[in-house]
Design a protein around this motif. Structure first.
Motif, mmCIF file in Angstrom:
data_model
loop_
_atom_site.group_PDB
_atom_site.id
_atom_site.type_symbol
_atom_site.label_atom_id
_atom_site.label_comp_id
_atom_site.label_asym_id
_atom_site.label_seq_id
_atom_site.Cartn_x
_atom_site.Cartn_y
_atom_site.Cartn_z
ATOM 1 N N GLY A 20 0.817 -1.204 0.000
ATOM 2 C CA GLY A 20 0.000 0.000 0.000
ATOM 3 C C GLY A 20 0.851 1.253 0.000
ATOM 4 N N THR A 21 0.192 2.370 0.262
ATOM 5 C CA THR A 21 0.829 3.683 0.261
ATOM 6 C C THR A 21 1.162 4.100 1.687
ATOM 7 N N TYR A 22 2.370 4.636 1.866
ATOM 8 C CA TYR A 22 2.831 5.094 3.168
ATOM 9 C C TYR A 22 3.563 6.415 2.997
ATOM 10 N N TYR A 23 3.742 7.116 4.116
ATOM 11 C CA TYR A 23 4.685 8.219 4.083
ATOM 12 C C TYR A 23 5.654 8.083 5.236
ATOM 13 N N ILE A 24 6.871 8.559 4.982
ATOM 14 C CA ILE A 24 7.972 8.450 5.924
ATOM 15 C C ILE A 24 8.316 9.840 6.423
ATOM 16 N N ILE A 25 8.476 9.992 7.741
ATOM 17 C CA ILE A 25 9.032 11.209 8.319
ATOM 18 C C ILE A 25 10.445 10.880 8.763
ATOM 19 N N SER A 26 11.406 11.564 8.174
ATOM 20 C CA SER A 26 12.813 11.319 8.441
ATOM 21 C C SER A 26 13.383 12.481 9.240
ATOM 22 N N ASN A 27 14.015 12.172 10.384
ATOM 23 C CA ASN A 27 14.635 13.177 11.236
ATOM 24 C C ASN A 27 16.143 12.971 11.254
ATOM 25 N N TYR A 28 16.862 13.956 10.720
ATOM 26 C CA TYR A 28 18.325 13.959 10.773
ATOM 27 C C TYR A 28 18.728 14.889 11.903
ATOM 28 N N GLY A 29 19.327 14.335 12.959
ATOM 29 C CA GLY A 29 19.593 15.133 14.151
ATOM 30 C C GLY A 29 18.305 15.392 14.903
ATOM 31 N N ASP A 30 18.343 16.392 15.796
ATOM 32 C CA ASP A 30 17.158 16.687 16.614
ATOM 33 C C ASP A 30 16.739 18.143 16.520
ATOM 34 N N ALA A 31 17.075 18.791 15.399
ATOM 35 C CA ALA A 31 16.674 20.191 15.224
ATOM 36 C C ALA A 31 15.616 20.292 14.127
ATOM 37 N N ASN A 32 15.959 20.906 12.991
ATOM 38 C CA ASN A 32 14.932 21.183 11.980
ATOM 39 C C ASN A 32 15.127 20.461 10.660
ATOM 40 N N SER A 33 16.027 19.486 10.600
ATOM 41 C CA SER A 33 16.211 18.744 9.349
ATOM 42 C C SER A 33 15.235 17.577 9.311
ATOM 43 N N VAL A 34 14.035 17.851 8.803
ATOM 44 C CA VAL A 34 12.950 16.870 8.751
ATOM 45 C C VAL A 34 12.446 16.784 7.315
ATOM 46 N N VAL A 35 12.332 15.559 6.797
ATOM 47 C CA VAL A 35 11.859 15.339 5.429
ATOM 48 C C VAL A 35 10.670 14.395 5.473
ATOM 49 N N ARG A 36 9.616 14.722 4.730
ATOM 50 C CA ARG A 36 8.423 13.874 4.603
ATOM 51 C C ARG A 36 8.327 13.382 3.164
ATOM 52 N N SER A 37 8.141 12.083 2.994
ATOM 53 C CA SER A 37 8.147 11.497 1.653
ATOM 54 C C SER A 37 7.099 10.403 1.531
ATOM 55 N N ASP A 38 6.343 10.417 0.435
ATOM 56 C CA ASP A 38 5.379 9.361 0.134
ATOM 57 C C ASP A 38 6.077 8.221 -0.608
ATOM 58 N N ILE A 39 5.705 6.980 -0.277
ATOM 59 C CA ILE A 39 6.261 5.820 -0.983
ATOM 60 C C ILE A 39 5.144 4.786 -1.168
ATOM 61 N N ARG A 40 5.401 3.829 -2.042
ATOM 62 C CA ARG A 40 4.468 2.719 -2.241
ATOM 63 C C ARG A 40 5.200 1.400 -2.031
ATOM 64 N N VAL A 41 4.609 0.513 -1.252
ATOM 65 C CA VAL A 41 5.173 -0.804 -0.973
ATOM 66 C C VAL A 41 4.382 -1.849 -1.741
ATOM 67 N N GLN A 42 5.100 -2.754 -2.412
ATOM 68 C CA GLN A 42 4.464 -3.788 -3.222
ATOM 69 C C GLN A 42 4.598 -5.144 -2.536
ATOM 70 N N ALA A 43 3.558 -5.949 -2.643
ATOM 71 C CA ALA A 43 3.562 -7.277 -2.021
ATOM 72 C C ALA A 43 4.638 -8.146 -2.639
ATOM 73 N N GLY A 44 5.354 -8.883 -1.779
ATOM 74 C CA GLY A 44 6.368 -9.812 -2.245
ATOM 75 C C GLY A 44 7.654 -9.168 -2.702
ATOM 76 N N LYS A 45 7.825 -7.860 -2.459
ATOM 77 C CA LYS A 45 9.032 -7.177 -2.924
ATOM 78 C C LYS A 45 9.630 -6.343 -1.790
ATOM 79 N N LEU A 46 10.949 -6.187 -1.852
ATOM 80 C CA LEU A 46 11.659 -5.329 -0.929
ATOM 81 C C LEU A 46 11.995 -4.036 -1.640
ATOM 82 N N THR A 47 11.503 -2.928 -1.126
ATOM 83 C CA THR A 47 11.735 -1.624 -1.731
ATOM 84 C C THR A 47 12.780 -0.878 -0.920
ATOM 85 N N ASP A 48 13.878 -0.505 -1.564
ATOM 86 C CA ASP A 48 14.921 0.304 -0.944
ATOM 87 C C ASP A 48 14.637 1.777 -1.213
ATOM 88 N N VAL A 49 14.636 2.572 -0.165
ATOM 89 C CA VAL A 49 14.311 3.995 -0.267
ATOM 90 C C VAL A 49 15.488 4.820 0.246
#
Length: 357
Positions: A244-273
């Motif tokens: 299905g569809t997901y979004y990832i919140i990525s925090n680099y450090g603990d200040a303001n470097s935050v990235v939000r990204s939408d991704i799609r995961v497929q059954a039976g597959k490993l997705t590298d992001v």
């Protein structure tokens, strides 16, 4: 490739992998009319997928087949997300499953398999099977009768009705079965996909202990507050989640470097992001003279040009990860306040000296 938040998300292709991903999941008990139904549990409840770019080919998790197919390699690390606990079993020990030919007269054999999809090969490891009584006892507990971690177990049981639950990562399914004095073959469909994430600044990989990821169901552009499906995924870990569809919140450090990204995961597959941050590591110093020793017991505040506080700390050499842009550093030492403006350039780590004058 899509842009999300302040960064970029990318997908990579790879080699075939074996689905040896052993995780925990939760029990879902079907209602009275679910005798032929298979239910899925993927905490929190599913959200209709939004339109996101197709990531293209991902790694196939199905085992190789055909002449000369050798054993594939496994993902290096396995993420074990927290899930709701199973109902307390009503037995202290769970008898092991018996071989298919060990059934005594009058006993039945429950032969179990699971697949990623209707036409895919059977999943050959990483499954947790549990067989429960079909009705709760006087305490409201569904008695745990058998547990088995073989990929294709053959469980010998007296004829009767049971609830069969199988877990594979955060994907699980449950079904009621009616076992007679013969072999009952049950096949479950578990549409699970693997997700592995890493962070980068430019071409440099962010160290694992400096970045973290949280996975949420649905798209970041959907309205409403949602709890994270997996709150803290380390870089390089593999987590099994429903397709299905997901979004990832990525925090680099603990200040303001935050990235939000939408991704799609497929059954039976490993997705590298790969999620790219535009940031740098800045070390702050309060000195009496340029190039001098840092003064201890200094209280620091990092502000935006508009006066918003990004980070506060105390120390002689505080380090802070900041998104590229303009900032002001304010240092307080022995009752005096000093400040200096500075710029952060993507991928350029450095020091910012504030002179105590």
């Amino acid at each position: 490739m899509t842009h999300g938040g302040d960064g970029i998300i990318g997908w990579r292709r790879g080699v075939r992998l074996l689905p040896a991903l052993i995780l925990a999941a939760c029990l879902v008990v079907p209602g009275q009319n679910a005798a032929q139904a298979q239910l899925f549990s993927d905490r929190p409840p599913p959200v209709p997928p939004a339109s996101v770019p197709d990531p293209g080919s991902a790694i196939n998790l199905a085992p190789p087949s055909g002449p000369g197919a050798g054993p594939p390699s496994l993902p290096p690390t396995l993420m074990q997300p927290a899930t709701p606990s199973m109902p307390p079993p009503a037995v202290t020990t769970v008898p092991p499953a018996a071989p298919l030919n060990a059934a005594a007269p009058g006993q039945g054999v429950l032969s179990l398999t699971a697949k990623y999809g209707k036409d895919s090969p059977a999943i050959n490891s990483g499954l947790v099977w549990r067989v429960f009584a079909d009705r709760p006892d006087e305490n409201g507990t569904f008695k745990l009768i058998r547990e088995d971690r073989n990929a294709t177990p053959n469980i010998v049981l007296p004829p009767g009705n049971y609830v069969v639950h199988v877990a594979f990562g955060l994907v699980s399914a449950v079904r009621t079965v009616s076992l007679k004095a013969e072999t009952d073959r049950e096949s479950f469909v578990l549409p699970a996909g693997g997700l592995r994430i890493e962070g980068r600044v430019g071409t440099s990989r962010i160290p694992q202990n400096q970045i973290s990821f949280a996975i949420y169901k649905g798209s970041q552009f959907e309205s409403g507050e949602r709890a994270s499906l997996v709150p803290n995924v380390a870089a390089g870990d593999v987590v099994l989640i429903p397709e299905g569809t997901y979004y990832i919140i990525s925090n680099y450090g603990d200040a303001n470097s935050v990235v939000r990204s939408d991704i799609r995961v497929q059954a039976g597959k490993l997705t590298d992001v790969t999620i790219t941050h535009r940031a740098a590591v800045i070390t702050l110093k309060l000195v009496s003279d340029r190039g001098g020793e840092a003064l201890a017991n200094t209280a620091w505040s990092v502000l935006t040009p508009g006066g918003d506080v990004i980070k506060e700390s105390i120390g002689a050499f505080p380090r802070v990860v900041l998104c590229e842009g303009e900032y002001r550093a304010i240092a307080k030492n022995e009752g005096k306040v000093y400040e200096r403006g500075f710029n952060v350039v993507n991928g350029v780590d450095g020091e910012v000296e504030v002179v105590a004058r």
